[in-house]
Design an enzyme around this catalytic site. Structure first.
Site, PDB file in Angstrom:
ATOM      1  CD  GLU A 183      -2.492  -1.256   2.684  1.00  0.00           C
ATOM      2  OE1 GLU A 183      -2.684  -0.214   3.332  1.00  0.00           O
ATOM      3  OE2 GLU A 183      -2.783  -2.391   3.102  1.00  0.00           O
TER       4      GLU A 183
ATOM      5  CB  CYS B  15       2.785   7.227   3.764  1.00  0.00           C
ATOM      6  SG  CYS B  15       3.186   6.044   5.060  1.00  0.00           S
TER       7      CYS B  15
ATOM      8  CB  CYS C 208       5.764  -5.529   9.125  1.00  0.00           C
ATOM      9  SG  CYS C 208       6.863  -4.814  10.363  1.00  0.00           S
TER      10      CYS C 208
ATOM     11  CB  CYS D 162       3.505  -2.924  16.231  1.00  0.00           C
ATOM     12  SG  CYS D 162       5.273  -2.517  16.259  1.00  0.00           S
TER      13      CYS D 162
ATOM     14  CB  CYS E 120       0.823  -2.229  12.828  1.00  0.00           C
ATOM     15  SG  CYS E 120       1.280  -1.957  11.111  1.00  0.00           S
TER      16      CYS E 120
ATOM     17  N   GLY F 284       6.009  -2.423   6.789  1.00  0.00           N
ATOM     18  CA  GLY F 284       7.410  -2.799   6.936  1.00  0.00           C
ATOM     19  C   GLY F 284       8.178  -1.903   7.894  1.00  0.00           C
ATOM     20  CD  GLU F 285      11.858  -0.728  11.687  1.00  0.00           C
ATOM     21  OE1 GLU F 285      12.756   0.062  11.341  1.00  0.00           O
ATOM     22  OE2 GLU F 285      10.928  -0.417  12.456  1.00  0.00           O
TER      23      GLU F 285
ATOM     24  CB  SER G 112       7.080   3.488  16.322  1.00  0.00           C
ATOM     25  OG  SER G 112       6.792   3.926  15.013  1.00  0.00           O
TER      26      SER G 112
ATOM     27  CG  ASN H 220      -4.999   4.413  12.117  1.00  0.00           C
ATOM     28  OD1 ASN H 220      -5.850   5.213  11.746  1.00  0.00           O
ATOM     29  ND2 ASN H 220      -3.698   4.666  12.018  1.00  0.00           N
TER      30      ASN H 220
ATOM     31  CB  CYS I 182       0.358   0.512   8.149  1.00  0.00           C
ATOM     32  SG  CYS I 182       1.360   1.982   8.105  1.00  0.00           S
TER      33      CYS I 182
END
Length: 345
Positions: free
Chosen positions: A91, A104, A111, A115, A118, A158-159, A213, A289, A332
């Site tokens: 995305e 973004c 990922c 977390c 997410c 992703g990180e 984060s 979110n 995300c």
């Protein structure tokens, strides 16, 4: 075949030399791609046919295919679901501001950081994206909205520091005059806190903005929502931030997603103040979110405001992130996940 977007200028010049072509053709091709947004070799009218055939034999222009496009009701946010040649999807979100268009981008398919808030991490990490695949998101998005991108945030799926070498190459190319020529001060990299890579990034003396984060003021709370906290303590992360600030002179941004009943109390606010007080930093408060697969609820607007005003009173520079694209699941991983689930039905 290679994705030509994975090549920087020197690499493409070297390819030209190795294939008995003039070096200046590399710049012509880069201009067609990055300045003109051209994604078809056959439309490069000042390139000899013989060279075009070589290019088509050896390269493709990896801009991704558009699977789905969503536009917010305010027409200020666009979310794109893109597919790569191997069928994997990511995305990309474009947000329109008065000062320019921000994008973004995703740095990985999925990922592995885990977390809790997410959606992109629910099914784990599939693979890293190459520098060219990240650049392709920008190129395709510019063509979709018909306007130039001026700011970049590496905060999608992703990180970024888990895909370190590819991200470094992306930063080099996207900043170059022959490419998008986007200044490093207009680029923000967000990480959950991979401490060794933060320090290495500091040593490279880049001018990008580092966003951490954080999302919790102590290790006990952070471990419940961010598995990375089991490897690197908050002290480790803050020490790495101090190192980054000392090395670069750049302000660090702390991302803090407010979760109702978890990390949004005034006690948490005061604890956060104690943690970061005296640092050259800024706090970006984010109403979390909500994701269907977990039970985390966003803080009420009143609690967000109380948290914000307490930080301001405590002399911590703070903003509340403007919510954009909530009506199109702009957070995300949500669009990709819902699309993949619908395909399985």
């Amino acid at each position: 075949m290679d994705n030509i977007l994975d090549f920087d200028m020197e690499e493409l010049k070297s390819w030209m030399r190795d294939n008995c072509e003039s070096e200046f053709r590399a710049k012509q091709i880069m201009d067609w791609i990055y300045k003109n947004g051209q994604c078809d070799f056959d439309n490069m009218t000042n390139i000899p046919k013989k060279l075009l055939e070589k290019l088509k034999t050896n390269f493709y222009i990896g801009t991704t295919e558009l699977v789905k496009k969503c536009e917010s009701k305010f027409r200020d946010t666009f979310k794109f679901l893109y597919e790569y040649k191997d069928g994997n999807m990511v995305e990309t979100v474009v947000m329109k501001y008065k000062h320019g268009n921000s994008i973004c981008i995703s740095t990985q398919v999925g990922c592995r950081m885990g977390c809790k808030f997410c959606a992109s991490t629910i099914d784990g990490m599939v693979r890293n994206l190459t520098a060219g695949e990240m650049l392709g998101q920008i190129l395709k998005s510019q063509n979709e909205i018909g306007e130039r991108i001026s700011n970049i945030v590496l905060m999608g799926s992703g990180e970024p520091l888990d895909n370190y070498e590819n991200v470094l190459k992306f930063l080099k190319i996207v900043n170059s005059e022959y490419s998008f020529n986007i200044g490093q001060r207009h680029i923000t990299l967000s990480t959950c806190g991979i401490v060794p890579k933060i320090k290495d990034l500091a040593d490279r003396d880049l001018q990008i903005t580092l966003a951490i984060s954080l999302h919790a003021p102590n290790d006990v709370m952070r471990k419940k929502i961010m598995p990375i906290a089991n490897k690197y303590s908050i002290k480790d992360v803050i020490d790495a931030c101090k190192y980054y600030i000392d090395k670069t002179g750049k302000r660090v941004s702390f991302e803090y997603a407010l979760v109702s009943g978890v990390n949004d109390s005034l006690k948490c606010c005061d604890e956060l103040t104690e943690l970061i007080s005296g640092l050259l930093c800024h706090v970006n408060l984010i109403p979390v979110n909500e994701v269907k697969e977990n039970n985390l609820k966003k803080s009420s607007s009143d609690d967000v405001k109380k948290f914000y005003h307490r930080l301001i009173k405590n002399k911590i520079e703070t903003t509340i992130r403007r919510e954009m694209g909530s009506d199109i699941d702009a957070a995300c991983g949500q669009l990709r996940r819902s699309y993949l689930k619908s395909k399985k039905l």
